[in-house]
Design an enzyme around this catalytic site. Structure first.
Site, short mmCIF file in Angstrom:
data_model
loop_
_atom_site.label_atom_id
_atom_site.label_comp_id
_atom_site.label_asym_id
_atom_site.label_seq_id
_atom_site.Cartn_x
_atom_site.Cartn_y
_atom_site.Cartn_z
N LYS A 1 -7.47 8.19 -0.74
CA LYS A 1 -8.78 8.59 -0.17
C LYS A 1 -9.26 9.90 -0.79
CE LYS A 1 -7.73 6.43 4.31
NZ LYS A 1 -6.29 6.22 4.11
N LYS B 1 0.83 -1.21 0.00
CA LYS B 1 0.00 0.00 0.00
C LYS B 1 0.86 1.25 0.00
CE LYS B 1 -2.60 1.66 3.58
NZ LYS B 1 -2.64 3.13 3.59
N THR C 1 -11.20 3.32 10.41
CA THR C 1 -11.04 2.41 11.54
C THR C 1 -10.56 3.14 12.80
OG1 THR C 1 -8.85 1.89 10.65
CG2 THR C 1 -10.62 0.32 10.20
N ASP D 1 -13.33 15.32 -2.69
CA ASP D 1 -13.39 16.70 -3.15
C ASP D 1 -14.68 16.83 -3.96
OD1 ASP D 1 -12.68 19.34 -4.11
OD2 ASP D 1 -10.58 18.82 -3.82
N ARG E 1 1.81 -1.16 11.12
CA ARG E 1 2.72 -1.13 12.27
C ARG E 1 2.84 -2.47 12.99
NH1 ARG E 1 -0.04 4.34 14.34
NH2 ARG E 1 -1.72 3.32 13.15
N ASP F 1 -3.62 4.35 -1.77
CA ASP F 1 -4.60 4.76 -0.76
C ASP F 1 -4.54 6.27 -0.56
OD1 ASP F 1 -6.43 4.77 1.31
OD2 ASP F 1 -5.00 4.04 2.82
O1 LIG Z 1 -10.20 3.14 7.68
C1 LIG Z 1 -9.00 3.15 7.38
C2 LIG Z 1 -8.54 3.39 6.09
C3 LIG Z 1 -7.21 3.35 5.83
N1 LIG Z 1 -6.32 3.09 6.80
C4 LIG Z 1 -4.88 3.06 6.43
O2 LIG Z 1 -4.37 1.76 6.71
C5 LIG Z 1 -3.08 1.84 7.29
C6 LIG Z 1 -3.12 1.16 8.63
O3 LIG Z 1 -1.83 1.18 9.22
P1 LIG Z 1 -1.53 0.48 10.61
O4 LIG Z 1 -0.12 0.84 10.89
O5 LIG Z 1 -1.74 -1.00 10.41
O6 LIG Z 1 -2.47 1.04 11.63
C7 LIG Z 1 -2.70 3.31 7.34
O7 LIG Z 1 -1.89 3.59 6.22
C8 LIG Z 1 -4.01 4.04 7.21
O8 LIG Z 1 -3.88 5.24 6.47
C9 LIG Z 1 -6.74 2.85 8.07
O9 LIG Z 1 -5.96 2.59 9.00
N2 LIG Z 1 -8.09 2.87 8.32
#
Ligand SMILES: O=c1ccn([C@@H]2O[C@H](COP(=O)(O)O)[C@@H](O)[C@H]2O)c(=O)[nH]1
Length: 296
Positions: free
Chosen positions: A130, A101, A192, A133, A272, A128
């Site tokens: 998002k 990603k 999330t 606009d 992470r 990603d």
């Molecule tokens: O609802 C959402 C949409 C996108 N993300 C993205 O996913 C990763 C999650 O990273 P972690 O380190 O596993 O927390 C991050 O790039 C977000 O921009 C999301 O977390 N939730």
């Protein structure tokens, strides 16, 4: 430096399973050369580094590649502003992740080169950004992004049906102009990190995404049940993945890999939990094992 990256590519590619469609043919004349780096990345013209047909006897224990059923469900988050670091992580963890990603940070630092470099390595790229606009602006941006070779691209469902439809159409137009397959438009329903949205919001945005022609949803594992009911044919992409008992950071609606897969996730977005682990390869192997057991 050249040797370091070449070794990493060689190690990753030595582990490729036979007939892996995600891994390009190897041309023995090709070597990865950090001095060719462009936009901070590693230039790999058409294939991947030359490699010996067998690993040297004194080489350390190599990881096993996860089976395609697992690897194709695992997306590695490359949240960094450093293209070399992103490629290094992606290659080291290639045995476990079929998708990588590129988010706001890496795209802001490198632009479209991030997508080109990573697709050259054989990854499916999830872009990603998002987009959110007015419909005209999203459509025009999507037209540019549609031709870059990504497999997935996100739009924010909060922007509504007309905005998402403009995005979907822009992706198709841009891909056609570039002779590419259009990225699948994924609608981000409710982040999330957000546990304050009212109950009706995620289902409403799922309906909007379907009406707009999106191909998938980005959603919390806790919303998967609604997705099955309302949009059963859409691809379900779940971020906020953490193994049991580990740090959840800013993810208010985290889920374990096993729970997300058992609830019907098609693709887990994993950042992470692996990239900040003391031993990222061990963390990736452990998550792949958990996914494999959940699929069994
Ligand atoms: O609802 C959402 C949409 C996108 N993300 C993205 O996913 C990763 C999650 O990273 P972690 O380190 O596993 O927390 C991050 O790039 C977000 O921009 C999301 O977390 N939730």
């Amino acid at each position: 430096m050249r040797g370091a990256i070449t070794t990493e590519v060689t190690q990753a590619m030595n582990e490729q399973p036979p007939n892996n469609p995600l891994v390009p043919d190897v041309d023995e004349d090709l070597v990865v050369d950090l001095t060719d780096a462009h936009q901070g990345g590693v230039s790999v013209p058409t294939g991947v580094a030359a490699q010996p047909s067998t690993a040297p006897e004194d080489s350390p224990q190599e990881p096993h590649w996860a089976p395609p059923s697992v690897r194709n469900r695992m997306c590695l988050v490359l949240d960094t502003d450093d293209m070399v670091q992103a490629e290094r992580s992606a290659l080291a963890l290639m045995p476990y992740f079929g998708v990588v990603k590129v988010g706001l940070e890496l795209f802001s630092a490198t632009g479209p080169n991030a997508i080109a470099n990573l697709t050259d390595f054989g990854f499916d790229v999830f872009c990603d950004l998002k987009l959110h606009d007015i419909p005209t602006t999203v459509g025009r941006a999507a037209r540019v992004l549609g031709g870059l070779g990504a497999t997935f691209l996100t739009l924010h469902a909060h922007g509504g049906v007309d905005m998402m439809r403009a995005g979907v159409e822009g992706l198709a137009e841009g891909a056609a102009n570039a002779g590419q397959t259009a990225p699948k438009a994924l609608a981000v329903t409710v982040l999330t990190s957000d546990d304050t949205a009212l109950d009706h919001v995620a289902p409403e945005r799922m309906r909007w995404a379907m009406e707009a022609g999106c191909g998938g949803l980005v959603l919390a594992a806790s919303d998967l049940h609604d997705a099955f009911t309302l949009a059963p044919r859409m691809t379900r992409v779940v971020p906020g993945i953490r193994q049991a008992g580990t740090e959840t950071h800013d993810q208010a609606r985290a889920a374990t890999p096993g729970d997300a897969i058992r609830a019907g996730a098609d693709l887990l977005v994993i950042g992470r939990a692996v990239t900040h682990a003391d031993d990222p390869e061990a963390a990736a192997a452990s998550i792949a094992d958990e996914v494999s057991r959940a699929l069994a």
